[in-house]
Design an enzyme around this catalytic site. Sequence first.
Site, PDB file in Angstrom:
ATOM      1  CG  ASP A 129     -18.784  -7.352  -4.293  1.00 18.37           C
ATOM      2  OD1 ASP A 129     -19.390  -7.756  -3.287  1.00 18.37           O
ATOM      3  OD2 ASP A 129     -18.611  -6.134  -4.527  1.00 18.37           O
ATOM      4  CG  HIS A 130     -18.172  -8.036   0.055  1.00 19.35           C
ATOM      5  ND1 HIS A 130     -18.309  -7.173  -0.997  1.00 19.35           N
ATOM      6  CD2 HIS A 130     -17.772  -7.267   1.112  1.00 19.35           C
ATOM      7  CE1 HIS A 130     -18.015  -5.942  -0.600  1.00 19.35           C
ATOM      8  NE2 HIS A 130     -17.675  -5.986   0.681  1.00 19.35           N
ATOM      9  CG  ASP A 194     -19.243  -1.618   0.038  1.00 23.28           C
ATOM     10  OD1 ASP A 194     -18.966  -2.784   0.368  1.00 23.28           O
ATOM     11  OD2 ASP A 194     -18.380  -0.741  -0.149  1.00 23.28           O
ATOM     12  NE  ARG A 476     -12.764   1.771   5.046  1.00 22.12           N
ATOM     13  CZ  ARG A 476     -14.048   1.598   4.768  1.00 22.12           C
ATOM     14  NH1 ARG A 476     -14.536   0.377   4.691  1.00 22.12           N
ATOM     15  NH2 ARG A 476     -14.838   2.627   4.586  1.00 22.12           N
ATOM     16  CB  SER A 671     -17.341  -1.437   6.673  1.00 19.76           C
ATOM     17  OG  SER A 671     -18.427  -2.083   6.074  1.00 19.76           O
ATOM     18  NE  ARG A 673     -17.847  -4.509   8.046  1.00 18.52           N
ATOM     19  CZ  ARG A 673     -16.577  -4.901   7.986  1.00 18.52           C
ATOM     20  NH1 ARG A 673     -16.027  -5.514   9.005  1.00 18.52           N
ATOM     21  NH2 ARG A 673     -15.859  -4.696   6.914  1.00 18.52           N
TER      22      ARG A 673
END
Length: 783
Positions: A129-130, A194, A476, A671, A673
Amino acid sequence: MAPYCVLVSRLQQALSKGVRRYHASRVLCQRAKVAMSQFEPSEFVNYEKLEKNINIVRKRLDRPLTLSEKIVYGHLDDPAKQDIERGKTYLRLRPDRVAMQDATAQMAMLQFISSGLPRVAVPSTIHCDHLIEAQLGGEKDLRRAKDINQEVYNFLATAAAKYGVGFWKPGSGIIHQIILENYSYPGVMLIGTDSHTPNGGGLGAICIGVGGADAVDVMAGIPWELKCPKVIGVKLTGSLSGWSSPKDVILKVAGILTVKGGTGAIIEYHGPGVDSISCTGMATICNMGAEIGATTSVFPYNNRMKTYLSKTGRAAIASLADEFQEHLKPDPGCPYDQLIEINLNELKPLINGPFTPDLAHTVEEVGAVAEKKGWPIDIRVGLIGSCTNSSYEDMGRSAAVAKQALAHGVKCKSQFTITPGSEQIRATIERDGYSKILRDVGGVVLANACGPCIGQWDRKDTKKGEKNTIVTSYNRNFTGRNDANPETHAFVTSPEIVTALSLAGTLKFNPEVDFLTGSDGKKFKLEPPDADELPKLEFDPGQDTYQHPPKDGSSQHVDVSPTSQRLQLLEPFDKWNGKDLEDMLILIKVKGKCTTDHISAAGPWLKFRGHLDNISNNLLIGAINIENDKANTVRNALTQEFGPVPDTARYYKKEGINWVVVGDENYGEGSSREHAALEPRHLGGRAIIVKSFARIHETNLKKQGLLPLTFADPADYDKIHPVDKLSIVGLKDFAPGKPLKCIIKHPNGSQETIVLNHTFNETQIEWFQAGSALNRMKELQKH
């Protein structure tokens, strides 16, 4: 399994009044073995284990339990012996499943490959999806993404097949919407790579965002560690009505708690107002709990969830949840560490921003505030969708607003984009006419993906550095997040308010009281939107985009070319040498907010998420250097020349010199990440010293063998200057709860010593000593 639960229902009706229906039904549903999802028919909902663990813990603690405690403690690895103290002890947990989005899945799967394990130990999925950039529209953008990212998609698909992971192809939709539609259910514990994984709390689940290394632990069958969360209760009374929406609940909470107020805590919603919120509305609220730093958020099981489960093909799970519902809601009188009360009758439509999701304004006042602050009033683009607000109800409420405007011959004055949350949502709103209405009013329907929400937006209407305003239904709005333009003022609100503001084209429009002008010159007022929570017909599933993992994937080949610029196999990080860290240079002393977007930017950098060396070229390029108030310009202590942060870090690494970062409050918010932790480790960083950390980032740093440390006295931040050298002493006696000391060496030869705190436990200290959590896992496998 549905026919079996029908049998249960019929048997219940046939039982005499003297027989306990509850007991008989539970026994029969246990025999039915309800599947966790349609894609995993041999993996079953295990409420019996949850109940057993809860009873053990309840007896030990001898007090009422909150809902989140029931689900979290119900997943303890050893409930009889586990130390449990909110905010202090580390829990060893056994989550039920793992979910990964494609940007983070690359590194997670590369780490899993490095572990040497043959197959995942729990149900796991990858969601593409990213990597789909918003440019022209859904179909064209999807085709382009498949072409550009073919190497990465092939890697993820083959790795998924080899290691037993379900694979959702590009175009399937956003990970969190797919989880809500297929995998989340009351009482499940899911971890996802995520930060918005808490979205699943809208179905009464504990869903927690983590880094890839945490996901590897769970996929490897290792107990996962989490600091025992505190519990913040949010009591809802009254009911939503008019222009107020579920989004306004979390925007209100964000304004109260700020971006770090939920750190280390689970936000638990309860009270009579809960029943006025749809299941997907509850998911919206939980989703954006990530913006206040919360570990996760959760709602108690109720009929709104039951209806949603049934509508998404999971009536059998709903029936089973009915029988175990005492464990899917809080006990009366349970203790909260903090309690917030919100009367939904009094809740006004809110819009938060710019540049931070906790700066709350009412829609009524934001225009005046913008004028006073000098923010652009005219709205260039309105964007609805994202993982936060892309449900059928969200699309319906936006379409209801747009339909009123079309009836008066009015179209959007601002550009307008729509992002469906999943292929199922896209197909259903296309069938039911919502997409046509939104197109007719001037909208462009984008691909079922994250798109502009995470910076995947090929924006053409403004130049970088041009001051402008956008309004979104996203979560965000950090500087440059959506379009890489630091002068874009992004505001977050509900989809229906985005639609109304896009029609007006200005922040100085309040749909509750202001009028629009129709094509006939007459004034008209928009009525509050009214739309179905769920489609009257069944959901249209759309295209089949799921790849089942084979029963045996051992023969599957996973190709990573040594010359690839997108993928790179991992090399183990170096082991701790047993010595203190002496005379480290300060790579950068960060001024103010430093999110994971500042540390490891997304947008165009997403294409390098599977190549650690390439993506490390974005290390801290968004952080502001306190020495000169500039981004990506730091002094090289050896040459005295100023240059980019990554280049300076590489120079120090080449010279064999360790370095450290000094930061401010809530360092690493945003995030999940883990690249924000992998990159400093890869380029020679050894420690990050700040006033406070965001939860996920602190854990990610520990996993990669770095030292996340905090000032015992936050004022000590001011004692350190970018030209100083820092030594961290006491590592030979590194122990839980024992502070470390930092010697600051100033250029004039003077020194001073400060105290640094840490939250390492014994296991995490072993990660540091081994060089990383992955190195430690390999050591344990050898023995």
